[in-house]
Motif scaffolding. Structure first.
Motif, PDB file in Angstrom:
ATOM      1  N   UNK A   1       0.836  -1.197   0.000  1.00 29.51           N
ATOM      2  CA  UNK A   1       0.000   0.000   0.000  1.00 29.51           C
ATOM      3  C   UNK A   1       0.873   1.251   0.000  1.00 29.51           C
ATOM      4  N   UNK A   2       0.374   2.320  -0.597  1.00 33.74           N
ATOM      5  CA  UNK A   2       1.110   3.578  -0.659  1.00 33.74           C
ATOM      6  C   UNK A   2       1.255   4.171   0.728  1.00 33.74           C
ATOM      7  N   UNK A   3       2.442   4.675   1.038  1.00 32.44           N
ATOM      8  CA  UNK A   3       2.716   5.213   2.365  1.00 32.44           C
ATOM      9  C   UNK A   3       1.915   6.479   2.647  1.00 32.44           C
ATOM     10  N   UNK A   4       1.517   7.211   1.582  1.00 32.47           N
ATOM     11  CA  UNK A   4       0.839   8.488   1.806  1.00 32.47           C
ATOM     12  C   UNK A   4      -0.678   8.344   1.878  1.00 32.47           C
ATOM     13  N   UNK A   5      -1.216   7.108   1.739  1.00 33.89           N
ATOM     14  CA  UNK A   5      -2.656   6.923   1.828  1.00 33.89           C
ATOM     15  C   UNK A   5      -3.082   6.936   3.290  1.00 33.89           C
ATOM     16  N   UNK A   6      -4.260   7.522   3.579  1.00 29.02           N
ATOM     17  CA  UNK A   6      -4.717   7.697   4.955  1.00 29.02           C
ATOM     18  C   UNK A   6      -5.271   6.382   5.499  1.00 29.02           C
ATOM     19  N   UNK A   7      -4.666   5.897   6.559  1.00 33.48           N
ATOM     20  CA  UNK A   7      -5.138   4.682   7.219  1.00 33.48           C
ATOM     21  C   UNK A   7      -5.261   4.955   8.715  1.00 33.48           C
ATOM     22  N   UNK A   8      -6.202   4.271   9.343  1.00 31.47           N
ATOM     23  CA  UNK A   8      -6.277   4.334  10.802  1.00 31.47           C
ATOM     24  C   UNK A   8      -5.324   3.307  11.405  1.00 31.47           C
ATOM     25  N   UNK A   9      -5.121   2.179  10.684  1.00 29.15           N
ATOM     26  CA  UNK A   9      -4.207   1.138  11.149  1.00 29.15           C
ATOM     27  C   UNK A   9      -3.324   0.692   9.999  1.00 29.15           C
ATOM     28  N   UNK A  10      -2.002   0.615  10.251  1.00 26.57           N
ATOM     29  CA  UNK A  10      -1.044   0.130   9.254  1.00 26.57           C
ATOM     30  C   UNK A  10      -0.167  -0.935   9.907  1.00 26.57           C
ATOM     31  N   UNK A  11      -0.261  -2.144   9.400  1.00 25.21           N
ATOM     32  CA  UNK A  11       0.626  -3.226   9.840  1.00 25.21           C
ATOM     33  C   UNK A  11       1.519  -3.575   8.653  1.00 25.21           C
ATOM     34  N   UNK A  12       2.829  -3.465   8.823  1.00 24.47           N
ATOM     35  CA  UNK A  12       3.758  -3.693   7.716  1.00 24.47           C
ATOM     36  C   UNK A  12       4.816  -4.718   8.108  1.00 24.47           C
ATOM     37  N   UNK A  13       4.918  -5.784   7.296  1.00 25.77           N
ATOM     38  CA  UNK A  13       5.984  -6.768   7.467  1.00 25.77           C
ATOM     39  C   UNK A  13       5.963  -7.485   8.798  1.00 25.77           C
TER      40      UNK A  13
ATOM     41  N   UNK B   1       4.311 -14.401   8.590  1.00 23.01           N
ATOM     42  CA  UNK B   1       5.552 -14.140   7.864  1.00 23.01           C
ATOM     43  C   UNK B   1       5.354 -12.950   6.924  1.00 23.01           C
ATOM     44  N   UNK B   2       5.934 -11.807   7.305  1.00 28.59           N
ATOM     45  CA  UNK B   2       5.926 -10.602   6.456  1.00 28.59           C
ATOM     46  C   UNK B   2       4.501 -10.219   6.035  1.00 28.59           C
ATOM     47  N   UNK B   3       3.611 -10.098   7.026  1.00 30.33           N
ATOM     48  CA  UNK B   3       2.188  -9.842   6.778  1.00 30.33           C
ATOM     49  C   UNK B   3       1.889  -8.345   6.811  1.00 30.33           C
ATOM     50  N   UNK B   4       1.038  -7.895   5.886  1.00 30.07           N
ATOM     51  CA  UNK B   4       0.570  -6.509   5.845  1.00 30.07           C
ATOM     52  C   UNK B   4      -0.934  -6.458   6.094  1.00 30.07           C
ATOM     53  N   UNK B   5      -1.385  -5.333   6.672  1.00 28.15           N
ATOM     54  CA  UNK B   5      -2.821  -5.064   6.798  1.00 28.15           C
ATOM     55  C   UNK B   5      -3.005  -3.560   6.910  1.00 28.15           C
ATOM     56  N   UNK B   6      -3.908  -3.016   6.071  1.00 26.45           N
ATOM     57  CA  UNK B   6      -4.153  -1.579   6.056  1.00 26.45           C
ATOM     58  C   UNK B   6      -5.652  -1.325   6.151  1.00 26.45           C
ATOM     59  N   UNK B   7      -6.046  -0.581   7.173  1.00 31.33           N
ATOM     60  CA  UNK B   7      -7.467  -0.354   7.451  1.00 31.33           C
ATOM     61  C   UNK B   7      -7.755   1.145   7.437  1.00 31.33           C
TER      62      UNK B   7
ATOM     63  N   UNK C   1       1.374   1.045  12.992  1.00 28.92           N
ATOM     64  CA  UNK C   1       1.043   2.452  13.217  1.00 28.92           C
ATOM     65  C   UNK C   1      -0.466   2.558  13.407  1.00 28.92           C
ATOM     66  N   UNK C   2      -0.877   3.386  14.366  1.00 24.43           N
ATOM     67  CA  UNK C   2      -2.293   3.621  14.619  1.00 24.43           C
ATOM     68  C   UNK C   2      -2.553   5.118  14.614  1.00 24.43           C
ATOM     69  N   UNK C   3      -3.482   5.530  13.773  1.00 26.15           N
ATOM     70  CA  UNK C   3      -3.826   6.947  13.592  1.00 26.15           C
ATOM     71  C   UNK C   3      -2.597   7.782  13.264  1.00 26.15           C
ATOM     72  N   UNK C   4      -1.738   7.193  12.405  1.00 23.24           N
ATOM     73  CA  UNK C   4      -0.588   7.931  11.890  1.00 23.24           C
ATOM     74  C   UNK C   4       0.644   7.931  12.764  1.00 23.24           C
ATOM     75  N   UNK C   5       0.569   7.281  13.949  1.00 23.36           N
ATOM     76  CA  UNK C   5       1.709   7.298  14.864  1.00 23.36           C
ATOM     77  C   UNK C   5       2.181   5.874  15.157  1.00 23.36           C
ATOM     78  N   UNK C   6       3.477   5.701  15.444  1.00 26.03           N
ATOM     79  CA  UNK C   6       3.960   4.374  15.840  1.00 26.03           C
ATOM     80  C   UNK C   6       3.178   3.874  17.046  1.00 26.03           C
ATOM     81  N   UNK C   7       2.864   2.592  17.009  1.00 23.75           N
ATOM     82  CA  UNK C   7       1.970   2.042  18.045  1.00 23.75           C
ATOM     83  C   UNK C   7       2.528   0.732  18.565  1.00 23.75           C
ATOM     84  N   UNK C   8       2.551   0.611  19.900  1.00 20.17           N
ATOM     85  CA  UNK C   8       2.885  -0.651  20.561  1.00 20.17           C
ATOM     86  C   UNK C   8       2.028  -0.752  21.807  1.00 20.17           C
TER      87      UNK C   8
END
Length: 506
Positions: A5-17, A29-35, A70-77
């Motif tokens: 997914x494009x990095x500049x698209x607006x997501x509430x949740x971004x899971x990368x790799x 294994x290297x899973x993505x999810x963009x919501x 990332x959640x709401x544009x910020x790193x999330x843990x």
């Protein structure tokens, strides 16, 4: 594989790799999810595909080995569900774990209690809970203990709890698995209201009709890897199944004609808590479907037959001989076995191995005097695991380590190894993916062909219609009609016919 997914698209949740391993098992294994905000994003995959593992990484029950969230544009843990909830993420789990001695209000506001200074403000908390329960038309008050609720009602409390948190992202893992059609409609209306408020929802389900009805986008996982994302508009059911299983599933309901023999099991005017004056019979080689709304008495009848609840009247016959069943062990000795809808509390010893769970009812058959024939035990378990395509690195792993669908396969294996005369299946494919459903349905036909009498309870009308030789329909504790397979195949009976009887029509 899909393009990232494009990095500049607006997501509430971004899971990368995202990657996660448990011992020698690579769960992700290297899973993505963009919501996106305000969307319902469906997550599909066979049991063991990694869906629930990723969700547990998001809410902090697991920590990923690699990748970023990332959640709401910020790193999330999150280091646990409480931190996730504070951040704005809540989850409805497929496997319920309610505290039976808490009230509904205490369960809904657990770790979010109303306080007045250092004291708990029970009155205010109960009033808040009553307001929420009324919105959902819930049949019990805030002070009702959780142990007094049915499995479906416990599921609704979990849904109410998640919605009441005012989260910006709600994860729903098989939320309708224990709900009837009316409760499901209420949930869907709530989902629509949440979408209008901009709340994002990750929706995990094996029920394709639900996915197509309420989802905006769908992501597919297979064997712990990310296969791709699709907008729901334009995607087909066959395309999604092919992405999920990597092969074409020809027929989810592979019902085969079997020679139906003599009556093997019969009840006359059976009564107990939740059901009254129930009479029916099942023949060798027959699959008898039981339909009706949750709470209509269908599961209550089968639990009483299996000795899990008292019978207050009526008679039970096996192969023409009257029998008395007061405990499950008596039912098992007579050759009557039951797959319970609540596998966590009644189907499995979660902290015992897969092997031990599978062979628990048949241990005496594997003993030579006081010595257990472990070689035979292991051989049978491995063969059954292969037949059911059980996904586990070893049969010595605890049942707790399996996904919900694979736990269901262990419950099925346990009773199939007992070779029963009568097999009662209460929601046998609850939380099971489409590929495994087809396999379980094929097994049902295989055992019917061997002369076993099969009784299947299902809340899924396509399943009960597709797999049954006859269907009994329950309404308010009584049988309110019967539908034959011939009527279904000829078109003289359909889903509306069965629903009409379930709601009290003649």
């Amino acid at each position: 594989m899909e393009e990232k997914a494009r990095a500049d698209e607006a997501y509430v949740l971004e899971c990368r790799g995202i990657s996660k391993a448990f011992g020698g098992t690579q769960a992700l294994k290297d899973v993505d999810l963009f919501v996106r905000p305000g969307e319902v994003h469906a997550l599909l995959g066979e049991n063991g595909a990694g869906k629930s593992t990723l969700m547990k990484c998001i809410i902090g029950l697991h920590q990923q080995d690699e990748g970023t969230i990332r959640f709401e544009g910020r790193p999330y843990t999150a280091r646990g569900p409480v931190e996730a909830l504070d951040a704005g993420i809540s989850m409805i789990h497929q496997e319920l774990n309610p505290e039976p001695h808490l009230t509904i209000a205490e369960s809904v506001f657990l770790k979010r209690e109303d306080t007045r200074g250092i004291f708990l403000n029970k009155k205010a908390q109960n009033e808040r809970a009553e307001d929420i329960l009324k919105k959902f038309n819930f049949p019990h008050g805030a002070k009702t203990l959780m142990k007094e609720l049915t499995l479906a009602q416990m599921q609704m409390v979990e849904i109410i709890k998640a919605v009441s948190c005012n989260s910006r992202l709600i994860i729903m893992d098989e939320p309708t698995s224990s709900l009837d059609s009316e409760e499901t409609e209420h949930l869907f209306n709530t989902i629509r209201e949440l979408k209008e408020k901009g709340v994002a929802i990750i929706y995990i389900s094996h029920r394709m009709e639900e996915i197509f009805r309420i989802s905006d986008h769908v992501s597919v996982f297979r064997d712990g890897t990310y296969i791709g994302e699709r907008p729901m508009e334009g995607v087909t059911r066959d395309e999604l199944i092919s992405m999920m299983v990597g092969r074409k599933v020809e027929n989810v309901f592979p019902k085969t004609a079997c020679d139906i023999g003599d009556v093997v099991f019969k009840v006359e005017k059976l009564s107990g808590k939740g059901f009254e004056d129930i009479s029916f019979e099942v023949r060798k080689g027959e699959i008898l479907g039981i339909s009706g709304l949750v709470g209509s008495g269908r599961s209550e009848t089968m639990r009483a037959i299996f000795g899990m609840a008292p019978v207050t009247g009526g008679r039970i016959f096996l192969e023409g001989r009257e029998i008395k069943i007061r405990k499950p062990i008596q039912a098992i000795r007579h050759g009557i076995c039951m797959v319970n809808e609540d596998r966590k509390n009644y189907g499995l010893a979660l902290h015992r191995s897969i092997r031990e769970n599978m062979t628990l009812p048949t241990l005496p058959m594997k003993q030579r005097a006081p010595i257990l024939n472990k070689k035979q035990e292991e051989k049978e378990c491995l063969e059954m695991g292969k037949m059911l395509t059980l996904k586990s690195a070893s049969i010595e792993h605890d049942a707790f380590s399996l996904s919900g669908g694979n736990q269901q396969k262990v419950v099925l294996a346990k009773w199939l190894l007992a070779d029963p005369k009568v097999l009662i299946l209460d929601e046998p494919t609850r939380g099971v993916d489409v590929g495994a459903k087809s396999e379980i349905h094929s097994l049902m036909c295989e055992f019917a062909a061997r002369g076993m009498a099969v009784i299947m309870i299902s809340s899924e009308l396509p399943e009960v219609m597709g797999m049954s030789d006859r269907i009994l329909v329950y309404h308010e504790g009584k049988i309110n009609g019967e539908v034959s397979r011939d009527e279904i195949l000829s078109g003289s009976a359909d889903q509306e016919t069965i629903l009409g009887k379930a709601f009290g029509g003649k």
